[in-house]
Structure formats: C-alpha cells, structure tokens
Design a protein around this motif. Structure first.
Motif, short mmCIF file in Angstrom:
data_model
loop_
_atom_site.label_atom_id
_atom_site.label_comp_id
_atom_site.label_asym_id
_atom_site.label_seq_id
_atom_site.Cartn_x
_atom_site.Cartn_y
_atom_site.Cartn_z
N LYS A 1 0.83 -1.20 0.00
CA LYS A 1 0.00 0.00 0.00
C LYS A 1 0.87 1.25 0.00
N ASN A 2 0.54 2.21 -0.84
CA ASN A 2 1.20 3.51 -0.96
C ASN A 2 2.62 3.44 -1.51
N VAL A 3 3.00 2.33 -2.13
CA VAL A 3 4.31 2.23 -2.78
C VAL A 3 4.11 2.42 -4.28
N GLY A 4 4.86 3.35 -4.84
CA GLY A 4 4.81 3.58 -6.29
C GLY A 4 5.92 2.78 -6.96
N ILE A 5 5.60 2.17 -8.09
CA ILE A 5 6.55 1.35 -8.84
C ILE A 5 6.56 1.81 -10.29
N ARG A 6 7.75 1.85 -10.87
CA ARG A 6 7.89 2.15 -12.30
C ARG A 6 8.99 1.25 -12.86
N ILE A 7 8.75 0.62 -14.01
CA ILE A 7 9.75 -0.22 -14.67
C ILE A 7 9.98 0.35 -16.07
N ASN A 8 11.24 0.55 -16.41
CA ASN A 8 11.59 1.07 -17.73
C ASN A 8 12.58 0.11 -18.39
N THR A 9 12.36 -0.17 -19.68
CA THR A 9 13.30 -1.00 -20.43
C THR A 9 13.75 -0.23 -21.66
N ALA B 1 14.14 -0.20 -12.51
CA ALA B 1 12.87 -0.14 -11.79
C ALA B 1 13.04 0.82 -10.62
N PHE B 2 11.99 1.55 -10.33
CA PHE B 2 12.04 2.56 -9.28
C PHE B 2 10.84 2.39 -8.37
N SER B 3 11.05 2.56 -7.08
CA SER B 3 9.95 2.47 -6.13
C SER B 3 10.15 3.50 -5.03
N GLY B 4 9.05 3.85 -4.40
CA GLY B 4 9.08 4.78 -3.28
C GLY B 4 7.76 4.74 -2.56
N HIS B 5 7.79 4.90 -1.26
CA HIS B 5 6.57 4.93 -0.45
C HIS B 5 6.14 6.38 -0.28
N SER B 6 4.84 6.63 -0.32
CA SER B 6 4.35 8.00 -0.23
C SER B 6 4.71 8.68 1.10
N LYS B 7 4.98 7.90 2.14
CA LYS B 7 5.37 8.48 3.43
C LYS B 7 6.84 8.27 3.73
N THR C 1 8.84 13.41 -2.27
CA THR C 1 7.63 12.72 -2.75
C THR C 1 8.04 11.46 -3.50
N PRO C 2 8.57 10.45 -2.82
CA PRO C 2 9.16 9.31 -3.49
C PRO C 2 8.21 8.48 -4.34
N ALA C 3 6.97 8.28 -3.89
CA ALA C 3 6.07 7.43 -4.67
C ALA C 3 5.74 8.10 -6.00
N THR C 4 5.53 9.41 -5.99
CA THR C 4 5.24 10.14 -7.22
C THR C 4 6.45 10.14 -8.14
N THR C 5 7.63 10.37 -7.59
CA THR C 5 8.84 10.39 -8.40
C THR C 5 9.13 9.02 -8.98
N ALA C 6 8.90 7.97 -8.19
CA ALA C 6 9.14 6.62 -8.68
C ALA C 6 8.25 6.33 -9.88
N LYS C 7 7.01 6.82 -9.85
CA LYS C 7 6.11 6.59 -10.97
C LYS C 7 6.50 7.41 -12.19
#
Length: 158
Positions: free
Chosen positions: A94-102, A111-117, A137-143
């Motif tokens: 919950k509240n973890v943002g994930i982004r995968i780029n190839t 891959a990038f992840s961050g929790h909103s808190k 703002t790690p979750a937003t940046t990770a996305k």
C-alpha cells in the motif's frame, strides 16, 4: 496533651508534578525517534517491493530473453501505486509507487519504487544494483522516472 497522629496517605502536589515532568521529558525523546522508525519502515517496504520486481524481471528474462516494461508488467505505461498485483503473482505494498523502464530491445531495465510516506526513491537495474536518493515525494517520483539506468542515485540500499 493528647498525641495526635495523622493517618492520611497519598502523594504531595510536588511529587505528582515531578512525575509528570519526567513523563513529558521521556515523551519528548521517544516521539521523534518513533517517527524516524516509521520512515525507515516505509522505505523498507519500497525496497522490498523493488527487490520482488527485480526478481520477477530476472525470471522473465530467463524465460523470454527480454525484460518486462511498464505496459507488460503493470498494465499501464505510467507506473502504479499499491496495493496492487504486479507481474502475475507479485504484490505491491500500500502507498508504494513502482515504475519499470526497459530499453527498446528489452535487454536492460531500471525499476524505481518509493513509499508516499518515505523519504527515498529506490532504484534497481538489470545489473542487480540497488541504490537510493533522497526525495520528498518518493512514490510520485518513482512513478514518473523514465530512465533505464541509475544515474543520479548515490546511496546503496541495504
């Protein structure tokens, strides 16, 4: 004269004030410490989810000789925020943002992840490296992260 004895029992006002002051001092020390432990736990959740994504990426590469991208893995090209399913049976907290780029060939990924808190964005790439950088703002940046490498990341995540 008669000998009068007092049988009243209890604490004096000054004793009670001292106890309250001691409790206040202990609370002033403990509450900021507790807050930092929470942030560390949020960062750990993002790191754990990133490790799961990286394991899944390596499994996919072993099967197909190509890594997933956001569209394949997440069902959207913009990343996602948990709780959600990812890469088949995996879960994002919950509240973890994930982004995968190839890259275009699917031969490298980041891959990038961050929790909103949390206070970090954690990044991992196809070399197996996991690093972080501070972010408000790690979750937003990770996305939003679109790189396929860890440029700009310096700290090593444990």
């Amino acid at each position: 004269m008669m000998n009068v004895t007092k049988t009243e029992k209890g604490f004096t006002l000054i004793e009670l004030m001292i106890v309250v002051a001691i409790i206040g001092i202990l609370a002033a020390i403990a509450i900021p410490q507790f807050s930092s432990y929470r942030v560390k736990a949020f960062n750990s959740a993002a790191t754990s989810d990133l490790r799961n994504v990286m394991t899944s990426e390596e499994s996919t590469y072993a099967d197909k000789q190509a890594y997933h991208n956001d569209q394949d893995a997440l069902g959207a090209g913009t990343g996602l925020t948990g709780p959600a399913s990812i890469l088949g049976s995996g879960r994002v907290s919950k509240n973890v943002g994930i982004r995968i780029n190839t890259d275009a060939n699917g031969t490298v990924y980041a891959a990038f992840s961050g929790h909103s808190k949390g206070d970090r964005v954690i990044g991992g790439d196809s070399s197996g490296a996991i690093q972080y950088k501070a972010d408000s703002t790690p979750a937003t940046t990770a996305k939003a992260k679109t790189a396929t490498d860890l440029s700009g990341f310096g700290g090593t995540a444990l």
